[in-house]
Design a protein around this motif. Structure first.
Motif, short mmCIF file in Angstrom:
data_model
loop_
_atom_site.label_atom_id
_atom_site.label_comp_id
_atom_site.label_asym_id
_atom_site.label_seq_id
_atom_site.Cartn_x
_atom_site.Cartn_y
_atom_site.Cartn_z
N ALA A 162 4.30 -0.53 -11.40
CA ALA A 162 2.85 -0.42 -11.53
C ALA A 162 2.31 0.73 -10.69
N ALA A 163 2.87 0.91 -9.48
CA ALA A 163 2.43 2.00 -8.61
C ALA A 163 2.77 3.35 -9.22
N THR A 164 3.97 3.47 -9.76
CA THR A 164 4.40 4.74 -10.38
C THR A 164 3.52 5.07 -11.58
N GLU A 165 3.25 4.08 -12.42
CA GLU A 165 2.40 4.30 -13.60
C GLU A 165 0.99 4.70 -13.19
N SER A 166 0.46 4.07 -12.14
CA SER A 166 -0.89 4.37 -11.68
C SER A 166 -0.98 5.81 -11.20
N LEU A 167 0.00 6.25 -10.42
CA LEU A 167 -0.02 7.62 -9.92
C LEU A 167 0.18 8.62 -11.05
N ASP A 168 1.09 8.33 -11.96
CA ASP A 168 1.37 9.27 -13.05
C ASP A 168 0.19 9.41 -14.00
N SER A 169 -0.50 8.31 -14.27
CA SER A 169 -1.53 8.34 -15.30
C SER A 169 -2.93 8.66 -14.77
N TRP B 65 -5.03 8.63 2.00
CA TRP B 65 -6.33 8.79 1.35
C TRP B 65 -6.82 7.39 0.98
N LEU B 66 -8.02 7.03 1.44
CA LEU B 66 -8.56 5.69 1.24
C LEU B 66 -9.70 5.70 0.23
N ASN B 67 -9.85 4.59 -0.48
CA ASN B 67 -10.93 4.47 -1.44
C ASN B 67 -11.85 3.32 -1.03
N ARG C 176 -6.11 -0.05 -8.78
CA ARG C 176 -7.24 0.12 -7.86
C ARG C 176 -6.69 0.09 -6.43
N PRO C 177 -5.85 1.05 -6.09
CA PRO C 177 -5.19 1.01 -4.77
C PRO C 177 -6.16 1.32 -3.64
N PHE D 79 -1.56 -0.73 0.28
CA PHE D 79 -2.48 -1.84 0.10
C PHE D 79 -3.05 -2.26 1.45
N VAL D 80 -4.30 -2.66 1.47
CA VAL D 80 -4.98 -3.07 2.69
C VAL D 80 -5.48 -4.50 2.51
N ALA D 81 -5.22 -5.35 3.50
CA ALA D 81 -5.58 -6.77 3.39
C ALA D 81 -7.06 -6.97 3.72
N THR D 82 -7.89 -6.63 2.74
CA THR D 82 -9.33 -6.86 2.84
C THR D 82 -9.84 -7.41 1.51
N ARG D 83 -10.88 -8.20 1.58
CA ARG D 83 -11.60 -8.65 0.38
C ARG D 83 -13.08 -8.42 0.62
N GLU D 84 -13.69 -7.68 -0.30
CA GLU D 84 -15.10 -7.31 -0.16
C GLU D 84 -15.35 -6.64 1.19
N GLY D 85 -14.34 -5.89 1.66
CA GLY D 85 -14.47 -5.14 2.89
C GLY D 85 -14.11 -5.91 4.15
N ASP D 86 -13.97 -7.23 4.05
CA ASP D 86 -13.65 -8.05 5.23
C ASP D 86 -12.15 -8.28 5.33
N ARG D 87 -11.66 -8.30 6.55
CA ARG D 87 -10.25 -8.56 6.77
C ARG D 87 -9.87 -9.97 6.31
N VAL D 88 -8.66 -10.10 5.75
CA VAL D 88 -8.12 -11.40 5.38
C VAL D 88 -6.68 -11.48 5.86
N SER D 89 -6.13 -12.68 5.88
CA SER D 89 -4.72 -12.84 6.22
C SER D 89 -3.87 -12.15 5.16
N ALA D 90 -2.88 -11.42 5.59
CA ALA D 90 -2.06 -10.66 4.66
C ALA D 90 -1.19 -11.59 3.82
#
Length: 263
Positions: free
Chosen positions: A69-76, A107-109, A123-124, A141-152
């Motif tokens: 999935a990561a490879t496809e996302s970067l390629d496409s 690079w962060l989104n 949506r990396p 990947f970053v362990a956040t939901r709606e910008g708030d930290r969550v348990s990984a």
């Protein structure tokens, strides 16, 4: 001073113009040993609570699924720096401060860090880019939901011997400072003038061969990143991928314009 001294929003232009040196930030609520006992002045990371690599295998079906999935996302969708800029990705200041992490940068989104997904490769939260070839090397990947930290969450497995949960967080001053600057410029402002004691939990998925596996912390060796450059760059620039290093001198105008537009 550890306490916030002002509720004034920090202008993105002000932060961009600030010194990239982390030492100059120590007086701005950097946090000492009492507030942040695990923090260090040098670059440092630690495994997140509950993290383990014991069950991580590159040939595990879940790893193969995530890597595909990561490879496809970067390629496409994310094949060039221009594509990253157009989609709203911004460099994590290892570009802006001159610390190019051995020739690569994060690079962060903000939109994807702020949504409800964690393992969505389309949506990396972040993409790692080779600064010589200007080519994406993998996802973070970053362990956040709606910008708030969550348990990984675990990638797979339940018991400690079979579980794969390769999450880490940065406790060194450069990483904590970089996360603070990112939040001031493009995030929700976070802790104001207070430097956080650590970053949220983060996890890499490299799409180029890595001797330490898909989930390794550091980038693949330079000889494994291959060529040719990711041309065209995807945005207007006189610099040439493969000849010019992707750094602040290349990105300054583009980033300043985007930061002013979003202020």
């Amino acid at each position: 001073m550890d306490d916030d001294t002002s509720d004034r929003p920090i202008a993105r232009r002000d932060v961009l113009r600030a010194s990239g040196g982390a030492l100059g930030f120590m007086g701005m609520g950097g946090g000492g040993s009492e507030r942040c006992p695990d923090a260090t002045s040098r670059p440092a990371m630690r495994d997140c609570d509950g993290s383990t690599r014991k069950g991580c295998r590159d040939d595990h079906p879940r790893t193969e699924e995530l890597l595909g999935a990561a490879t496809e996302s970067l390629d496409s969708d994310f094949g060039t720096v221009g594509a990253l800029l157009e989609d709203g990705f911004v460099p994590y200041f290892d570009v802006l401060t001159g610390d190019s992490s051995g020739g690569w940068s994060h690079w962060l989104n903000p939109r994807y860090i702020g949504d409800d997904s964690i393992f969505d490769a389309s949506r990396p939260a972040a993409i790692m880019v080779d600064n010589k070839w200007w080519r994406p090397l993998g996802l973070m990947f970053v362990a956040t939901r709606e910008g708030d930290r969550v348990s990984a969450p675990s990638v797979y497995g339940e018991d400690d011997e079979q579980r794969c949960s390769p999450w880490h967080q940065h406790v060194g001053l450069p990483g904590r400072y970089a996360w603070w600057k990112y939040r001031q410029l493009w995030g929700d402002g976070g802790d104001g003038f207070r430097l956080p004691c650590d970053t949220p939990c983060m996890m890499h998925v490299w799409t180029y061969p890595h001797p330490d596996g898909v989930y390794a912390h550091g980038a693949p060796p330079r000889e494994n990143r291959g060529g040719p450059p990711a041309e065209p760059a995807g945005f207007e620039t006189s610099a040439t991928p493969g000849e010019d290093v992707l750094g602040i001198d290349v990105l300054a105008e583009e980033l300043l314009n985007s930061s002013v537009a979003r202020s």
